[in-house]
Design an enzyme around this catalytic site. Structure first.
Site, PDB file in Angstrom:
ATOM      1  N   LYS A  33      43.949  37.500  35.166  1.00  0.00           N
ATOM      2  CA  LYS A  33      43.127  37.719  35.108  1.00  0.00           C
ATOM      3  C   LYS A  33      42.883  39.512  36.015  1.00  0.00           C
ATOM      4  O   LYS A  33      43.863  39.916  36.358  1.00  0.00           O
ATOM      5  CB  LYS A  33      41.845  37.081  36.665  1.00  0.00           C
ATOM      6  CG  LYS A  33      43.126  37.148  38.434  1.00  0.00           C
ATOM      7  CD  LYS A  33      41.406  37.103  39.061  1.00  0.00           C
ATOM      8  CE  LYS A  33      42.128  37.116  40.178  1.00  0.00           C
ATOM      9  NZ  LYS A  33      41.125  36.914  41.053  1.00  0.00           N
ATOM     10  N   LYS A  89      42.515  43.732  41.421  1.00  0.00           N
ATOM     11  CA  LYS A  89      42.469  45.232  42.022  1.00  0.00           C
ATOM     12  C   LYS A  89      43.670  45.564  42.462  1.00  0.00           C
ATOM     13  O   LYS A  89      43.950  46.912  42.474  1.00  0.00           O
ATOM     14  CB  LYS A  89      41.881  45.055  43.257  1.00  0.00           C
ATOM     15  CG  LYS A  89      40.167  45.118  43.702  1.00  0.00           C
ATOM     16  CD  LYS A  89      39.204  44.768  44.862  1.00  0.00           C
ATOM     17  CE  LYS A  89      38.075  44.690  44.668  1.00  0.00           C
ATOM     18  NZ  LYS A  89      37.564  44.520  45.353  1.00  0.00           N
ATOM     19  N   LYS A 133      49.104  33.819  47.571  1.00  0.00           N
ATOM     20  CA  LYS A 133      49.565  34.438  48.442  1.00  0.00           C
ATOM     21  C   LYS A 133      50.839  34.434  49.616  1.00  0.00           C
ATOM     22  O   LYS A 133      51.818  35.414  49.563  1.00  0.00           O
ATOM     23  CB  LYS A 133      48.501  34.838  49.799  1.00  0.00           C
ATOM     24  CG  LYS A 133      46.984  35.003  49.280  1.00  0.00           C
ATOM     25  CD  LYS A 133      46.898  36.851  48.964  1.00  0.00           C
ATOM     26  CE  LYS A 133      45.506  36.862  48.482  1.00  0.00           C
ATOM     27  NZ  LYS A 133      45.530  38.584  48.213  1.00  0.00           N
TER      28      LYS A 133
END
Ligand code: TYM
Length: 330
Positions: free
Chosen positions: A194, A197, A111
């Site tokens: 991966k 969203k 992040k």
């Protein structure tokens, strides 16, 4: 019988990764275990959703849960923020979680790289809130994808630490779980990483067929193998991984053989893959549309789920406070 807990953030529609990594397991596990499945809307606040979007996102994920086959008669289905006891346990667990270990978490470091403008304290203590979600129901199994493995390791550590700090054997140490096999990671269509969203590389359960065809046909490939049995590059391997979960084994075998003999045509493979995804998603998509227009049903599910989840959660928080030393004085 196991106690099973798992959640999905309400930051967007569910994609194939969420389904095959997590929700498919929820559906299978609900028959024989005591299950709690929830929408992690407190966790979603780390990305600062607009107030006007928050409820809609929750409703969408709830509809998708139900459309996938999660049955609120069998499992407790609820929204995280309807169970404020979770926030209380999170506060208590935060006192025993060390800043150093939280800073070393892979998801936190990622992040920092990805959103340097919004490194809030909620991101740092994200694994503590996750641990609270899980151990508040004294779960021993947590169906999740591979990307959550480290968070589960931390959950075990926090549970163990609480037990040893207070000399009790109160919390079980829960395990990350995938029905019948190792934890999985569904890759995206962009050739790396991966399916996510926000990565723009996903196929969503709510995508209409034309959208799925467009996305799959745009997926990254290369110019094809030049010698027999050549090692597969990652983007091609990724397409085969997705094919492995949605297509018939004979289809996968057919294209593997074509690859091995250098006769593969990626256009053909993608067309097949798109149709197989559509075959899987279309009935789910129709159910999502039907369920999401039934507000009364959704409200009933949320209310009953919240009641059951709160009953379980408040018993744990009562015990934990007692163990920590909060006792009636007068
Ligand atoms: P979230 O919302 O990112 O993802 C929900 C679930 O989907 C799995 N998943 C995948 N599995 C395989 N391949 C992928 N490409 C893929 N992408 C996502 C995730 O592993 C996860 O199981 N922190 C959690 C939500 C959460 C939670 C919890 C989970 C909050 N509290 C307690 C379990 C227990 C999250 O962000 O998941």
């Amino acid at each position: 019988m196991d106690i099973v807990v798992s959640g999905i953030r309400s930051t967007g529609n569910l994609h194939l990764g969420n389904y095959f990594g997590a929700v498919r397991n929820f559906v299978k596990m609900q028959h024989e275990n005591k299950c709690f499945f929830f929408i992690a809307d407190y966790h979603s606040l780390t990305t600062h959703p607009k107030p006007e979007d928050l409820q809609g996102n929750i409703k969408q994920v709830l509809s998708e849960f139900l459309a996938c086959g999660i049955d609120p008669e069998m499992a407790t289905v609820f929204v995280q923020s309807d169970v404020p006891e979770v926030a209380e346990l999170y506060l208590l667990l935060n006192m025993n979680a060390y800043v150093g270990e939280l800073q070393r978490t892979a998801s936190f470091k990622e992040k920092i790289r990805k959103q340097p403008d919004n490194i809030n304290a909620g991101l740092l203590t994200y694994p503590v809130l996750m641990a609270a979600d899980i151990i508040i129901h004294k779960a021993n199994k947590v169906p999740v994808g591979k990307d959550q493995e480290q968070h589960l390791e931390m959950t075990r550590r926090f549970a163990r630490r609480f037990n040893s700090m207070y000399g009790v054997n109160y919390f079980p140490e829960p395990e990350a779980y995938n029905f019948g096999s190792r934890l999985i990671k569904i890759p995206g269509l962009d050739g790396s990483g991966k399916m996510g969203k926000s990565e723009g590389n996903g196929i969503f359960l709510s995508d209409p067929p034309e959208e799925i065809r467009k996305k799959v046909m745009r997926a990254v490939t290369d110019s094809g193998p030049v010698e027999p049995n050549q090692k597969m590059p990652v983007p091609i391997k990724n397409l085969f991984t997705i094919m492995g979960v949605v297509s018939e084994p004979s289809t996968v075998k057919h294209f593997r053989e074509k690859y091995a003999s250098c006769e593969i045509r990626y256009g053909e493979m993608k067309k097949q893959l798109a149709e197989d995804i559509i075959r899987f998603i279309s009935p789910v998509r129709e159910k999502i549309l039907a369920i999401s227009s039934d507000d009364r049903y959704l409200a009933k599910v949320m209310k009953e789920g919240a009641e059951k989840a709160r009953a379980s959660a408040s018993a744990t928080v009562r015990d934990v406070k007692e163990i920590i030393g909060y006792r009636k004085m007068f």
